[in-house]
Design a protein around this motif. Structure first.
Motif, short mmCIF file in Angstrom:
data_model
loop_
_atom_site.label_atom_id
_atom_site.label_comp_id
_atom_site.label_asym_id
_atom_site.label_seq_id
_atom_site.Cartn_x
_atom_site.Cartn_y
_atom_site.Cartn_z
N LYS A 49 0.82 -1.21 0.00
CA LYS A 49 0.00 0.00 0.00
C LYS A 49 0.86 1.26 0.00
CE LYS A 49 -4.21 -1.51 -0.01
NZ LYS A 49 -4.52 -2.57 0.92
N ASN A 55 4.07 8.93 0.58
CA ASN A 55 3.06 9.76 1.22
C ASN A 55 3.30 10.03 2.69
OD1 ASN A 55 1.41 10.41 -0.86
ND2 ASN A 55 0.27 8.50 -0.76
N GLU A 56 4.31 9.44 3.26
CA GLU A 56 4.70 9.73 4.63
C GLU A 56 3.82 9.07 5.68
OE1 GLU A 56 6.30 13.73 5.16
OE2 GLU A 56 5.13 13.85 7.00
N ILE A 57 2.50 8.98 5.42
CA ILE A 57 1.64 8.45 6.47
C ILE A 57 0.50 7.63 5.87
CG2 ILE A 57 0.23 10.55 6.57
CD1 ILE A 57 0.24 10.02 9.69
N PHE A 59 -2.89 4.64 6.98
CA PHE A 59 -3.70 4.02 8.03
C PHE A 59 -4.14 2.66 7.53
CE2 PHE A 59 -7.52 3.15 10.39
CZ PHE A 59 -7.15 3.51 11.66
N GLU A 85 0.33 11.33 15.86
CA GLU A 85 1.09 11.03 14.65
C GLU A 85 2.46 11.71 14.66
OE1 GLU A 85 -2.01 11.96 14.78
OE2 GLU A 85 -3.24 10.72 13.46
N LEU A 86 2.53 12.87 15.30
CA LEU A 86 3.79 13.61 15.29
C LEU A 86 4.84 12.94 16.18
CD1 LEU A 86 2.44 17.22 15.32
CD2 LEU A 86 2.91 15.72 13.41
N MET A 89 6.24 10.36 14.04
CA MET A 89 7.12 10.99 13.06
C MET A 89 8.48 11.29 13.70
SD MET A 89 6.22 11.11 10.09
CE MET A 89 7.21 12.16 9.08
N LYS B 300 4.09 19.28 5.88
CA LYS B 300 4.31 17.91 6.33
C LYS B 300 3.02 17.10 6.20
CE LYS B 300 7.40 19.56 9.89
NZ LYS B 300 7.31 19.98 11.27
N ALA B 301 3.10 16.00 5.49
CA ALA B 301 1.91 15.19 5.27
C ALA B 301 1.34 14.67 6.58
CB ALA B 301 2.24 14.02 4.34
N ALA B 302 2.22 14.25 7.49
CA ALA B 302 1.73 13.67 8.74
C ALA B 302 0.91 14.69 9.52
CB ALA B 302 2.90 13.18 9.58
N LEU B 303 1.34 15.94 9.47
CA LEU B 303 0.64 16.98 10.21
C LEU B 303 -0.72 17.26 9.57
CD1 LEU B 303 0.88 18.69 12.63
CD2 LEU B 303 2.13 20.39 11.35
N TYR B 305 -2.42 15.17 7.82
CA TYR B 305 -3.25 13.99 8.09
C TYR B 305 -3.83 14.06 9.50
CZ TYR B 305 -4.29 9.10 9.18
OH TYR B 305 -4.90 7.95 9.58
N ALA B 306 -2.95 14.35 10.47
CA ALA B 306 -3.40 14.43 11.86
C ALA B 306 -4.50 15.48 12.01
CB ALA B 306 -2.22 14.76 12.77
N ARG B 309 -7.81 14.44 10.21
CA ARG B 309 -8.44 13.31 10.88
C ARG B 309 -9.16 13.79 12.15
NH1 ARG B 309 -6.84 8.63 14.42
NH2 ARG B 309 -5.36 10.06 15.31
N SER B 336 -2.06 14.61 -2.67
CA SER B 336 -1.55 13.38 -3.29
C SER B 336 -1.68 12.21 -2.34
CB SER B 336 -0.10 13.56 -3.70
OG SER B 336 0.67 13.79 -2.54
N ASN B 337 -1.71 12.48 -1.04
CA ASN B 337 -1.95 11.40 -0.08
C ASN B 337 -3.45 11.16 -0.03
OD1 ASN B 337 -2.41 9.87 2.25
ND2 ASN B 337 -0.57 10.65 3.21
N ARG B 338 -3.87 9.99 -0.55
CA ARG B 338 -5.29 9.71 -0.69
C ARG B 338 -6.01 9.65 0.65
NH1 ARG B 338 -5.97 11.86 -5.23
NH2 ARG B 338 -5.63 10.57 -7.08
N SER B 339 -5.29 9.25 1.69
CA SER B 339 -5.92 9.20 3.01
C SER B 339 -6.36 10.59 3.42
CB SER B 339 -4.94 8.67 4.05
OG SER B 339 -4.34 7.51 3.59
N SER B 372 -7.67 2.49 0.89
CA SER B 372 -7.75 1.22 1.61
C SER B 372 -9.14 1.05 2.21
CB SER B 372 -6.69 1.20 2.71
OG SER B 372 -6.97 2.19 3.66
N GLU B 374 -10.19 0.60 5.13
CA GLU B 374 -10.49 1.38 6.32
C GLU B 374 -11.13 2.72 5.93
OE1 GLU B 374 -7.76 -0.37 6.08
OE2 GLU B 374 -7.35 -1.34 8.00
N PHE B 375 -10.56 3.34 4.89
CA PHE B 375 -11.07 4.65 4.51
C PHE B 375 -12.36 4.55 3.74
CE2 PHE B 375 -6.81 5.94 5.62
CZ PHE B 375 -7.13 7.00 6.43
N VAL B 596 -12.96 5.35 12.55
CA VAL B 596 -12.26 4.38 11.72
C VAL B 596 -11.84 3.19 12.55
CG1 VAL B 596 -11.30 5.08 9.53
CG2 VAL B 596 -10.66 6.31 11.59
#
Lengths: 178, 873
Positions: A49, A55-57, A59, A85-86, A89, B300-303, B305-306, B309, B336-339, B372, B374-375, B596
């Motif tokens: 996946k 994409n860095e992250i 689920f 999440e941070l 990271m 930052k993608a993670a940020l 996303y967080a 969400r 670009s991050n589908r989540s 995925s 889940e989403f 989720v």
């Protein structure tokens, strides 16, 4: 849904190659994928996946996964769905930076495998049983205090050794010729 | 030189991975060089790496071979090579569970842990604690205490974290190190502080006072580590939740102040904590939402996303609070991050206006196949919420859902779609036919038995009432021919419902039933034979009792009663009325679906709350012979929330008695209460028979006392009563720290609020899936009708809710939902009165100036009808 306050942040960490093969992996929660088969299935699922897009992250299977790739390597850190999440990271960045510094920026499979002992030690210094032990790459590098092996350096040292031996031999020959 | 040869071997073996073709036996063979003198650190290091690599790949090591390698490895402690020593520690940790007698390295590790080389000390502590058990822990306790307060951060951290791991194993020993941990918590090193806080919390988490003190101390002095801040925020929000503290508490202020921390990690943790707090007002949410909004545009993608969400979660409860972020969320749709994109769209679906729905749905269908499972579930849940909000959009949604249903996907995903379609059908009568058609198509090719049976059940319920019921017969009968036993049985039951309700279909259904009687499975044949015989009688009452409205008893209760009956065989036939009724299923859970969360646990039939009470009460000797428990009420608070003693009452109704269960909690840490009971003074002819006191009530450990009351027998209409309650007990003062009580005590009492028993306590909710059939079944022998004017009620909704909560009966046929813009409504209620008499109520409501209500009651018992009408009036 609230998170129980706990230091146990990281559920698993693994490094895969570009075919999704496991190079290193540690699972810290004994309830999460207790058998090797489940673990490898999970890793493969995660790899499928994530390897196409950086994409860095993600689920997956109820887990938050942060990841980073470099040439032919993929680094993953896994936490629970409710985890910050941070924080995950921070662990991933520390792992990647430490490995990168240790391998002198050659973050690729061959160098990594040549210095596998160092990588094991780095992971051991960053996470202990799921608890974040250290998050500063500089500190990790100092604690591990590992001397990298790479092929070129080794060959040079080998050459030096040979020259010394040769010179010894010539000395002996010179002496004996007298 | 040797190393050089190694390399060559490996390279010829595989192109890129020197470890790829490792043989366990060969590696163990090589491990023999550990015994050579002098030790060659490089070679040994390489072999240890290979061993750890093999273990990591999941290679199985037998106990003997592992022990042998482990013992050989212990020799390597003689070498002073740093990396080699560190690898020895790792090997010890990896092999701790597979090798025998690992404790032989204890002395070497203890030496390293207390030695001069700081590099060794931390890792040595961690390895040592890994192999130490409770008995050996005493021996190293002194070293551990020293290590916790050591000035070298890595040593201190290692000791703290290892202590934390050992809390599970030997809490009592580790608890003695709390002073050292306290000292470490004021360390300048950020990681040491974090680890010390974590350990302190784990040691004290059962002592709320100590946790509060700890929080106060560190929130005032400030912390250095962002991790420690996150930990403190979690502790604070847990404490707020437990104490139900208001949002004016200093804990809330602390969390809010963290929104201005310089670390993003802390800011996010604080925002997420605020968002997850129950009953937060829009004003309190606003600052948290605005920091999340900022994060939405982070690189930052993670940020991102967080943030999205968490916003998605806010949108579930407070969609209006998130509308401010709509613009930022729009930008994330193309992420670009589908989540991230999925979460952004589903959030917008919750907050956006009706006009944007079509566009968003189109957008999401363009990439739904890439995300995925889940989403996908998240998407389905968002659609489900949307349908409730904009019922007119159901055709767009239905189309989208049916497309998703055709795609590949796992069980969780399919189940979410089916649930969503079913809820749309129930909300919107116009969508019923299209929805049923999609579901029919789905079960034609459905691999999930659970879903197939669920859909068949729904077809049986809804199908017969559609304009053309005959078209569903084909789909159902196909299942009988093609599927597994469980699905076939469900299909037979569905067929029977068509036959019972549609006279013109009955002959064909009977023909099909006859075919099913030849089935190879017992259950299918049994059902077919049973329905065949019931249908052939052509009696409405039989159909209603045995085909539409099944058993309403609790299954675990029935099992227990039958077991009891077989133990004491008697001449009398088994009486269904003695079985406790099932508590009505809660239908209103749609809005509370966890976002989720994928539940991995298999769902098992948990005993209901009432079954648990039944068990508990049966264990008390004073309450023998009361018969089965009929109903248990929700807890009623008899004290204010913040008082010395907190008491709540649960009313348990039996055929001729009631038991009042008082759950008492003592919130004073300097008192121990003994012989606690609640004295009750009834206002009516109720008679208090017996008190069962709680022997002892220590600080913060809840305990229960009971009162047994006989209901008046001569006057069956006396259903309501008020009790004045007083709690009586013996007080013994005690030391707040040790809990040691004084020898003497004194009697005292505490006045509680009055307790009401109402008609609702005598009626158990029962769901009649087909109300009309049940209405006809009871008949009009005991029917009474009366008209009331509800002057104080302004809307139909309010009237409906009042009646339901007053009578405590189950609304049927979804008649508790009043359609918009109507000024008349019919409410159907069903229940069982104490003693096992069915009661049905039909209330016609009309809205004019106030609400006028015509109530018709039918029951199998005349008195019950009077009771209900009397109590309504």
């Amino acid at each position: 849904l609230c998170l129980e306050p706990s230091l146990y942040t990281v559920k698993a960490v693994f490094i895969l190659d570009n075919d999704g093969n496991r190079l290193l992996s540690k699972y810290y929660d004994p309830e999460l994928y207790p058998s090797m088969k489940e673990q490898k299935n999970f890793e493969l699922n995660v790899f499928n996946k994530t390897h196409k897009a950086d994409n860095e992250i993600a689920f997956l299977e109820g887990m938050t996964i942060v990841y980073k790739s470099s040439i032919d390597l993929f680094f993953y850190v896994v936490g629970s769905a409710q985890e910050n999440e941070l924080m995950l990271m921070a662990v991933l960045n520390c792992l990647f930076e430490s490995v990168s510094q240790m391998l002198r920026k050659n973050v690729e499979k061959r160098t990594l495998l040549d210095n596998m002992d160092g990588v094991f030690l780095v992971v051991d210094e960053i996470i202990d049983g799921g608890v974040i032990l250290e998050s500063d790459p500089q500190q990790v590098i100092e604690k591990v205090n590992y001397r990298v092996r790479d092929c070129v350096e080794e060959q040079i040292s080998l050459c030096n050794e040979l020259t010394v031996q040769l010179s010894d031999v010539t000395k002996v020959l010179q002496v004996s010729s007298f | 030189m040797i190393k050089k040869f190694d390399k060559k071997d490996e390279e010829s073996g595989s192109g890129s991975n020197p470890f790829q073709h490792l043989e366990k036996s060969a590696v163990l063979q090589e491990a023999r060089i550990f015994n050579e003198t002098p030790i060659n650190p490089r070679r040994c290091l390489h072999i240890l790496t290979k061993i750890i690599y093999l273990l990591n790949q999941g290679e199985h090591f037998g106990t003997t071979e592992a022990t042998e390698a482990f013992f050989a490895m212990t020799r390597l402690f003689q070498s002073n090579d740093q990396t080699l020593r560190r690898m020895c520690y790792l090997t010890i940790k990896e092999m701790a569970n597979i090798s025998e007698d690992v404790i032989i390295v204890t002395s070497s590790l203890t030496k390293d842990m207390t030695g001069k080389e700081d590099v060794y000390r931390g890792p040595a502590i961690r390895a040592l604690c890994r192999i130490t058990d409770t008995t050996m822990l005493q021996a190293i306790e002194r070293y551990m205490k020293q290590a916790i307060v050591d000035k070298v951060p890595s040593v201190s951290s290692s000791a703290l974290v290892s202590s934390l791991h050992m809390v599970k194993m030997s809490f009592d020993v580790v608890k003695r190190w709390v002073n050292e941990a306290q000292e470490a918590a004021s360390s300048d090193n950020i990681m040491v502080q974090y680890h010390a806080l974590g350990l302190l919390y784990h040691l004290r988490k059962n002592d709320r006072l100590a946790v509060t003190k700890m929080l106060n101390k560190f929130t005032k002095s400030g912390l250095k580590s962002p991790f420690a801040y996150c930990m403190m925020i979690r502790i604070a929000s847990k404490l707020l939740e437990e104490t139900e503290g208001g949002h004016d508490s200093p804990l809330f202020d602390f969390i809010e102040s963290c929104l201005r921390n310089k670390h993003e990690m802390v800011v996010y943790e604080a925002a997420s904590a605020i968002v997850h707090m129950p009953n937060c007002t829009a004003r309190e949410l606003a600052p948290a939402v605005s920091v999340l909004q900022l994060f939405c545009s982070s690189p930052k993608a993670a940020l991102r996303y967080a943030a999205v969400r968490t916003l998605n979660k806010v949108a579930m409860k407070h969609p209006s609070a998130v509308t401010a972020c709509n613009l930022d969320l729009e930008n994330l749709i193309t992420d670009s991050n589908r989540s991230i994109a999925t979460l952004a769209i589903t959030t917008l679906l919750k907050t956006g206006s009706e006009s944007s729905v079509d566009r968003l749905m189109k957008q999401i269908s363009s990439f739904v196949s890439e995300i995925s499972d889940e989403f996908k579930v998240v998407v389905v849940q968002a659609i489900s919420a949307l349908c409730q909000k904009y019922p007119r959009k159901h055709s767009v949604m239905m189309n989208f859902l049916s497309n998703m249903l055709r795609d590949d996907g796992g069980f969780e995903y399919k189940r979410a779609i089916v649930d969503c379609i079913i809820s749309i059908i129930e909300e919107n009568p116009e969508s019923k036919e299209t929805g049923l058609a999609h579901l029919c198509e789905f079960i034609e090719d459905c691999e999930h038995t659970v879903l197939a049976t669920k859909i068949l059940h729904l077809l049986g319920k809804e199908g017969p009432r559609t304009p053309t019921p005959s078209k569903y017969i084909r789909f159902i009968f196909n299942r009988v021919v093609l599927e597994s036993e469980a699905v076939r049985a469900a299909a037979v039951s569905a067929l029977a419902k068509f036959g019972a309700q549609n006279d013109d279909l009955l002959p064909s259904v009977l023909v099909l039933m006859k075919r099913c009687m030849m089935d190879s499975d017992d259950e299918v044949r049994d059902r077919a034979t049973f329905y065949m015989n019931v249908l052939q009688q052509k009696q409405k009452a039989l159909n209603a009792a045995y085909i539409f409205n099944g058993l309403s008893v609790s299954v675990p209760g029935l099992e227990k009663s039958l077991h009891q009956y077989t133990l004491e065989p008697s001449e009398k036939p088994f009486d269904m009325k003695t079985v406790p009724l099932a508590t009505a299923p809660i239908t209103e859970q749609k809005t509370e679906i966890a976002p989720v969360a994928t539940s991995k646990l298999p769902e098992k039939l948990a005993p209901s709350r009432q079954d648990i009470y039944q068990e508990q009460l049966a264990a008390i000797p004073e309450f023998k012979g009361l018969g089965p428990l009929f109903k248990s009420s929700e807890p009623v608070q008899l004290t204010e929330a913040e008082t010395e003693y907190v008491v709540r009452c649960i009313k348990h109704t039996f055929a001729n008695h009631m038991i009042f269960q008082f759950d008492c909690t003592n919130t004073l840490n300097d008192q121990l209460l003994q012989r606690v009971l609640v004295q009750m003074e009834p206002s009516e002819a109720y008679e208090v028979l017996n008190y069962v006191p709680a022997p002892s009530l220590p600080y913060s450990q809840p305990s229960s006392c009971y009162s047994l009351v006989r209901l008046p027998e001569d006057d069956p209409t006396a259903v309501s009563c008020t009790f004045s309650c007083t709690m009586k007990y013996l007080v013994r003062d005690c030391d707040p720290n040790t809990g040691e009580p004084d020898d003497d005590g004194y009697d005292d009492e505490y006045v509680l609020e009055d307790l009401e028993v109402t008609v609702a306590d005598h009626i158990q909710k029962v769901l009649k899936p087909n109300f009309g059939a049940a209405w006809d079944e009871i008949g009009d022998d005991n029917e009474k009708e009366e008209t009331f004017a509800l002057a104080t009620v302004r809307t139909l909704d309010e009237a409906v809710n009042n009646i339901i909560s007053f009578l405590g009966m189950q609304p049927c046929e979804r008649s508790d939902k009043v359609p918009e813009n109507k000024n008349s409504h019919v409410l159907f209620l069903a229940g069982v009165f104490r003693g096992g008499h069915d009661v049905l109520v039909r209330a016609r409501l009309a809205l004019a100036d106030g609400v006028t209500m015509q109530v018709t009651v039918r029951s199998t018992d005349e008195n019950v009808v009077d009771v209900i009408l009397a109590s309504v009036g």
